[in-house]
Every structure is written in C-alpha cells, then in structure tokens.
Scaffold this motif. Sequence first.
Motif, mmCIF file in Angstrom:
data_model
loop_
_atom_site.group_PDB
_atom_site.id
_atom_site.type_symbol
_atom_site.label_atom_id
_atom_site.label_comp_id
_atom_site.label_asym_id
_atom_site.label_seq_id
_atom_site.Cartn_x
_atom_site.Cartn_y
_atom_site.Cartn_z
ATOM 1 N N ASP A 14 43.114 20.501 15.915
ATOM 2 C CA ASP A 14 43.072 21.470 17.049
ATOM 3 C C ASP A 14 43.897 21.211 18.206
ATOM 4 O OD1 ASP A 14 42.697 23.563 18.651
ATOM 5 O OD2 ASP A 14 40.454 23.148 18.864
ATOM 6 N N PRO A 15 45.384 21.706 18.231
ATOM 7 C CA PRO A 15 46.008 21.180 19.124
ATOM 8 C C PRO A 15 45.615 21.591 20.722
ATOM 9 C CG PRO A 15 47.352 22.114 17.551
ATOM 10 C CD PRO A 15 45.760 22.396 16.986
ATOM 11 N N ASN A 16 44.944 22.774 20.490
ATOM 12 C CA ASN A 16 44.423 23.558 21.902
ATOM 13 C C ASN A 16 42.932 23.075 22.223
ATOM 14 O OD1 ASN A 16 46.906 25.019 22.010
ATOM 15 N ND2 ASN A 16 46.153 26.524 20.460
ATOM 16 N N THR A 17 42.511 22.118 21.624
ATOM 17 C CA THR A 17 41.165 21.577 22.133
ATOM 18 C C THR A 17 41.176 21.204 23.572
ATOM 19 O OG1 THR A 17 39.390 19.833 21.941
ATOM 20 C CG2 THR A 17 41.737 19.063 21.312
ATOM 21 N N PRO A 18 39.971 21.540 24.083
ATOM 22 C CA PRO A 18 40.039 21.286 25.600
ATOM 23 C C PRO A 18 39.628 19.667 25.952
ATOM 24 C CG PRO A 18 37.861 22.239 24.746
ATOM 25 C CD PRO A 18 38.850 22.315 23.681
ATOM 26 N N TYR A 19 39.160 18.827 24.756
ATOM 27 C CA TYR A 19 38.850 17.508 25.157
ATOM 28 C C TYR A 19 39.488 16.874 23.742
ATOM 29 C CZ TYR A 19 35.460 19.390 28.238
ATOM 30 O OH TYR A 19 34.661 20.138 29.239
ATOM 31 N N PRO A 20 41.084 16.743 23.960
ATOM 32 C CA PRO A 20 41.682 15.896 22.812
ATOM 33 C C PRO A 20 41.257 14.394 22.757
ATOM 34 C CG PRO A 20 43.249 16.311 24.588
ATOM 35 C CD PRO A 20 41.846 16.658 25.247
ATOM 36 N N VAL A 21 40.183 14.084 22.436
ATOM 37 C CA VAL A 21 39.834 12.508 22.415
ATOM 38 C C VAL A 21 40.493 11.829 21.347
ATOM 39 C CG1 VAL A 21 37.367 13.014 23.097
ATOM 40 C CG2 VAL A 21 37.900 13.026 20.987
ATOM 41 N N ILE A 22 41.186 12.588 20.372
ATOM 42 C CA ILE A 22 41.987 11.878 19.669
ATOM 43 C C ILE A 22 43.351 12.508 19.578
ATOM 44 C CG2 ILE A 22 42.682 11.319 17.150
ATOM 45 C CD1 ILE A 22 40.208 9.677 17.958
ATOM 46 N N ASP A 23 44.493 11.734 19.860
ATOM 47 C CA ASP A 23 45.883 12.541 20.135
ATOM 48 C C ASP A 23 46.605 11.708 19.565
ATOM 49 O OD1 ASP A 23 47.749 14.272 21.155
ATOM 50 O OD2 ASP A 23 47.505 13.455 23.212
ATOM 51 N N ILE A 24 47.990 12.232 19.316
ATOM 52 C CA ILE A 24 49.268 11.577 18.531
ATOM 53 C C ILE A 24 49.430 10.356 19.341
ATOM 54 C CG2 ILE A 24 50.988 12.985 19.448
ATOM 55 C CD1 ILE A 24 52.081 12.867 16.602
ATOM 56 N N THR A 25 49.842 9.445 18.817
ATOM 57 C CA THR A 25 50.489 8.090 19.594
ATOM 58 C C THR A 25 51.745 8.487 20.061
ATOM 59 O OG1 THR A 25 51.451 7.340 17.586
ATOM 60 C CG2 THR A 25 49.400 6.685 17.847
ATOM 61 N N PRO A 26 51.998 7.842 21.240
ATOM 62 C CA PRO A 26 53.367 8.153 21.790
ATOM 63 C C PRO A 26 54.501 7.794 21.013
ATOM 64 C CG PRO A 26 52.105 6.602 23.216
ATOM 65 C CD PRO A 26 51.415 6.698 21.978
ATOM 66 N N GLU A 27 54.616 6.797 20.157
ATOM 67 C CA GLU A 27 55.813 6.591 19.233
ATOM 68 C C GLU A 27 56.041 7.497 18.001
ATOM 69 O OE1 GLU A 27 52.513 3.296 17.970
ATOM 70 O OE2 GLU A 27 53.110 4.512 19.630
ATOM 71 N N GLU A 28 54.948 8.347 17.760
ATOM 72 C CA GLU A 28 54.995 9.414 16.787
ATOM 73 C C GLU A 28 55.366 10.840 17.180
ATOM 74 O OE1 GLU A 28 54.426 8.758 13.327
ATOM 75 O OE2 GLU A 28 54.686 6.811 13.900
ATOM 76 N N LYS A 29 55.296 11.115 18.625
ATOM 77 C CA LYS A 29 55.476 12.289 19.066
ATOM 78 C C LYS A 29 56.805 13.049 18.754
ATOM 79 C CE LYS A 29 52.273 11.967 23.018
ATOM 80 N NZ LYS A 29 52.050 12.063 24.621
ATOM 81 N N ASP A 30 57.905 12.131 18.670
ATOM 82 C CA ASP A 30 59.079 12.864 18.390
ATOM 83 C C ASP A 30 59.587 12.618 17.075
ATOM 84 O OD1 ASP A 30 59.403 13.826 21.173
ATOM 85 O OD2 ASP A 30 60.227 12.031 21.683
ATOM 86 N N VAL A 31 58.747 12.361 16.129
ATOM 87 C CA VAL A 31 59.169 11.843 14.859
ATOM 88 C C VAL A 31 59.059 13.328 13.943
ATOM 89 C CG1 VAL A 31 58.226 11.102 12.492
ATOM 90 C CG2 VAL A 31 58.216 9.810 14.383
ATOM 91 N N GLU A 32 60.375 13.431 13.285
ATOM 92 C CA GLU A 32 60.656 14.646 12.702
ATOM 93 C C GLU A 32 60.446 14.517 11.015
ATOM 94 O OE1 GLU A 32 64.608 16.133 13.310
ATOM 95 O OE2 GLU A 32 63.895 16.416 15.568
ATOM 96 N N GLU A 33 60.893 13.539 10.584
ATOM 97 C CA GLU A 33 60.537 13.342 8.916
ATOM 98 C C GLU A 33 59.346 12.729 8.865
ATOM 99 O OE1 GLU A 33 63.854 10.738 7.361
ATOM 100 O OE2 GLU A 33 65.381 12.391 7.463
ATOM 101 N N LEU A 34 58.619 13.097 7.638
ATOM 102 C CA LEU A 34 57.335 12.597 7.427
ATOM 103 C C LEU A 34 57.172 11.477 6.611
ATOM 104 C CD1 LEU A 34 55.553 15.840 6.253
ATOM 105 C CD2 LEU A 34 55.370 14.734 8.547
ATOM 106 N N GLY A 35 58.198 11.131 5.664
ATOM 107 C CA GLY A 35 58.212 9.764 4.844
ATOM 108 C C GLY A 35 58.494 8.644 5.552
ATOM 109 N N GLY A 36 57.532 7.802 5.437
ATOM 110 C CA GLY A 36 57.749 6.224 5.825
ATOM 111 C C GLY A 36 57.878 6.191 7.579
ATOM 112 N N THR A 37 57.208 7.300 8.415
ATOM 113 C CA THR A 37 57.562 7.312 9.525
ATOM 114 C C THR A 37 55.951 7.173 10.220
ATOM 115 O OG1 THR A 37 57.187 9.635 9.648
ATOM 116 C CG2 THR A 37 59.209 8.722 9.618
#
Length: 548
Positions: free
Chosen positions: A408-431
């Motif tokens: 849920d990207p729109n959750t009011p309480y994002p207690v689990i969020d994407i890590t900073p180093e993964e935010k701009d990752v585009e490819e899925l394999g090995g990233t």
Amino acid sequence: MTTKYIFITGGVLSGLGKGITTASIGKILQARGYRVTAIKIDPYLNVDAGTMNPFQHGEVFVTFDGGETDLDLGHYERFLDIEVPKYHNITSGQVYYTVIRRERKGKYLGQTVQLIPHVTEEVKRRILLVTKREKPDIVLIEIGGTVGDYEGLPFLEAARQMRLEMPNDVLFVHVALVPILSTTGELKTKPLQHSVAELRRVGIQPDIIIARSPKPLDEQTRRKISLFTNVSLDAVYTSYDVDTIYKVPLVLEEQGLGRYILNKLGLAQVEPKLDDWIAFVNALEDGKEEINVYMCGKYVKLHDSYISIVEAIKHAAAKLRLKPNIVWCDTEEIEKDHVKVTELNNADAVIVLPGFGARGVEGKIEAIRYVRENNIPFLGICYGMQLAVVEFARNVAGLKGAHTTEVDPNTPYPVIDITPEEKDVEELGGTMILGDRRINIMKGTIAHAIYGITEIRERHRHRYEVNPKFFDILREKGLVFSAWRVDVPRVEMIELPNHYFFVATQFHPEFRSRPLRPHPIFVALLRAAYNRKHGLPSPYSVNTTIYA
C-alpha cells in the motif's frame, strides 16, 4: 594432483534428485579427505533464478556473495558444509549474454560466432574458472534438465569435449528413473535404456549409472541395465527411496560407489570418515517427541519453495532429539476466512515465511496477531518480520492502516518502506540487497541469548526495511529492536520480551544452517516449542547471555 571432473546428467524426467545425488557423491568423496566442490548448470535463459516464481522452480537459494541461484546449491552447501560462490551456478542466460557482448565488442576478430566452438568454449571457461580460483581436488558438475532437452545440448557438448581433452580426469554419471509397474510390481528399465541411448547419441557414454527407483534393484535388473547401456555391472547403482535425503550418501557408499569412483579416476583409496554423518542421521530418526511446526506462507503448495527452512528445522530437531511435524498453512485461506486462523491452536511453533507482494499478506498478518495474542512461539523471516512490524503497529501501537509501501504505497503509516539504495532501481534481476551482511546484536536481548555473541554474519534478500521514522513509537509500545546492520542503521531483528518466544529476522537464517551445525535460531524456536508444550518456563529471557 590434477583436478578431476565428474559430470552428473539426468534422464527420463526432471525432479529425480540429481542435486541430492550430486551432493551425496561429493559427501562420500569429501569424507575420504578430498577437497570437493560442485557446480550447477541450468539451461534456462534467465541470467539467474532471482526473478523466477517459486511455484515454477522452487526456492531461490542465496549465496554468501549475493547470488540468486538454483536450490541445488543449497544441497551442496548443506551436505559439504562449504560456502559456494555465485559463479558456481552457470545458466544459458549468462553464457549467451557473455558471448553476445564479446561479439559486439569485436572480440572474435570477424569470426562467425556459433554454438560450437564459441558457446561451448565459454561453458568450459566457466567450469575451469572454479578450478583456477579454488584449486579443488574434485569438481562435480550437475547438468540441469533432462537428456534430450534442446537447451541442454551445448552443455553436454562442452562436457563431451572436456572428456576428449582430458580423458583420465573426466567421469560421467547418469541418473535415470527405473519405475515400478503398479499392475505387476515389476521394475522397468526401458526408460533408462532410452535415456542412455539419447546420451550416447550426443557422444557421451556414461561411466556410472545411478538408477532412481522406489526400491533397490535386484541382480537381474542390474545385469539388464548393464547389458543394454554398455556400462560395467560394477558401475550400476541404485538410489532408492529413503525417509530422509541425508541417508543417500550412506546408501551409495554401502554399495561401493566411492571406491569405484576413486578407482576410475586413478585416485588413492582412502576409507571414508562418516561417523558424524551417521550420528546425525540416527539423531533424525531417534526423535522421540513430535513438535508441530506450522509454516505460514503463500507458496506452500510447492514445498520446495521453502526447502532451506524445512531442512534447517530438521537440523535443529536432530540436535534436540525432537521429531518435527511440518504443517503447511496457506495464508490465502486465512485471508479468505479468518476463522481458519484458530487452527494455529494446534501449533507448538509458527513460522511466517518469506515472500513478496500483496497476495496472502492479510492472512500472514492475521496469523501473526493470533500467535502474539495466544503466546505461541513465533519466528518471522524477512517478509515475516516486516509483517510482524505491521501487525504490531496496527494492533498494539494503534497506528490504524499501518502497512508496508510494497503493498500500500498510500498507507498513512508506512512502518515498512523501501530502503534508500533501492528507490531508484529499475531492473529487478540481481538488484536486491543480497548476500552476507555484518550485524550487531544488542546485549541483554533474546537475540543475544540465542547467539551468545554480539556480532554475526547472515544472508539477505530484500528491498524493504523498518521505517526509521517509526522507531520511537514502536519502541515506546514495547517492540524491541535487538539486532542492527553494522554499516547502516537498519533493523535486523525484532522481539517481544513479554511473549513466550517472539523473534523475527530481516535476514534469512535458513541459508546458513548445516546438518552438523544447526542454526541457533531454529534450535531456539524448537526448544521454546518443547518447553511450552510441557508447561516449562521459556528457555530465553532478556537477561540470558548464552543459549543453553
């Protein structure tokens, strides 16, 4: 000594257990003092197993150096008690990608690039790279798939060429099915015969036949196989059905396979030292008390999706002389009908399993709520830990609608969020965040009681983390962050000190469990389950400094 190579091929159908056979051959050679390692060749065009659905291919095994590989590498690590690097998993995708890149860079000097010699040379280069880097005595090479598959032909051709180039150092082992006809009870060798004929058609004559069968082959059947495959009678073995995969090395050793391989490769005959392995197998069979371990996830219809966790439970159970009864709990079913969560009353321990995506998530959260409120020993792994944080945030910290932004990207309480180093990752394999990371354990915690040390190394496979913005409120409400990454302020373990046993990990402890060295977290879970079943106090408290 010159490195020796043993190629293991499979025939008739997939899923025969070539990986177990390969690991077992490695074990009986290693038990004689030889330095053994193993390679898995997968003919699929994926570069690695990272983007594959577990329903199609089983578990993605993560190596210490961050490889997402075939699950057979897990068998190699467990049987041989070694750490296998990611370059031990060779795929068609890797090979073709490398060849095409070289062609684009003009590395072939105007040649017409073809399967032979360019693809086969790249396959051989990757095999010999293992020898160059590690200098083992023996390299086992398992060729995935079934003889006769088009995609496997370049790898069989590379193996054929290696035998031609080093005739005294290469051995071929063929594993094929010998089924029993249900109407007559007769062992049927024709499928195996056709499989060997197909192998010979591409220029490979097997040196050894290992028949996969429900029961040991009788002498007449062995002679028939020998006659029609042109393999010596002494080289026909059976890998028959056993109640635990860890018996397979002992079954093959009892038939004399280790001695035969050493003789064929011109290696010194050494008596195997398998006492510890035999003791482990006996401990598996000696489990007196049954412990119900409920495995809650969404890929439970294919048990191979979680094979390393299943094996880690067995390792821990052998240490404690317990008999684990694994019960598969489909969280999609709990999601559809929350009443089904009460089935967890029958559990002595509950593991909420790793995974990705939204399907079955609310069922996992409901299962976590139930075990937390009913004081059932609990272990959450990776996504299981993240959803334990979500459940705690919703139902204890009062953060209604709390969720992971993965779902849920729109959750009011994002207690689990994407890590900073993964935010701009585009490819899925090995990233993803993959492989070993150093972790600090807080003194005085249950985690510290389990490990008995303050720094550990564990394997990872994730993109999301506990959101630092919610650290304070979660702590205030009683959630303990008991382990942290050394290099970044990232939560690696959580626990509830007032619960009988409630521990969850961001990392995957199952990948580092071994038969003779069970992972302490699984030992702790089963020990807690046993104590609770018998009305004893929890064996782990916040003041314990080392597990009993």
